[in-house]
Design an enzyme around this catalytic site. Structure first.
Site, PDB file in Angstrom:
ATOM      1  N   HIS A   1       0.852  -1.192   0.000  1.00  0.00           N
ATOM      2  CA  HIS A   1       0.000   0.000   0.000  1.00  0.00           C
ATOM      3  C   HIS A   1       0.883   1.235   0.000  1.00  0.00           C
ATOM      4  CE1 HIS A   1      -3.703  -2.226   0.730  1.00  0.00           C
ATOM      5  NE2 HIS A   1      -3.002  -2.992   1.547  1.00  0.00           N
TER       6      HIS A   1
ATOM      7  N   CYS B   1      -2.013   4.941  -4.889  1.00  0.00           N
ATOM      8  CA  CYS B   1      -2.632   3.615  -4.868  1.00  0.00           C
ATOM      9  C   CYS B   1      -3.632   3.474  -6.017  1.00  0.00           C
ATOM     10  CB  CYS B   1      -3.316   3.372  -3.528  1.00  0.00           C
ATOM     11  SG  CYS B   1      -4.015   1.720  -3.365  1.00  0.00           S
TER      12      CYS B   1
END
Length: 112
Positions: A22, A34
């Site tokens: 992430h 992201c």
């Protein structure tokens, strides 16, 4: 950090990728790194399926944060040439992201 790993052979041909992690560049739902990385990955998977009519081996984490897409090396040379264009386009897009957001995303290679 997001890690994109390109699976390549000794001739520098690519036959898949993994994306994991992430970015944490912003709060959930507002993380543009992201979102961009995910859009590139899923667009590539869709292009392989729709344009090339190939069924890659796909693994995905239900919670998010992991996607693997592997294509067999045993494909028609014409299809392989098109696959290489699709995957090199993906790599170029990720290099562009790394240039601007290198603290949140990295690109690696893994030999098959």
């Amino acid at each position: 950090m997001i890690t994109v790993t390109i699976h390549s052979d000794e001739n520098r041909k690519s036959y898949g990728f993994e994306i994991s992690g992430h970015a944490y560049s912003d709060e959930y739902g507002r993380d543009l790194v992201c979102a961009g990385a995910s859009a590139i990955a899923f667009g590539t998977v869709n292009a392989i399926g729709h344009i090339l009519q190939l069924q890659p081996t796909i693994e995905q984490d239900e919670q998010g944060g992991f996607l693997s897409c592997i294509v067999s090396k045993d494909i028609d040379p014409e299809i392989d040439a098109k696959l290489q264009v699709i995957l090199q386009t993906m790599v170029t897009q990720y290099y562009t992201m790394v240039a601007s957001y290198g603290e949140f995303i990295e690109l690696k290679y893994k030999m098959l």
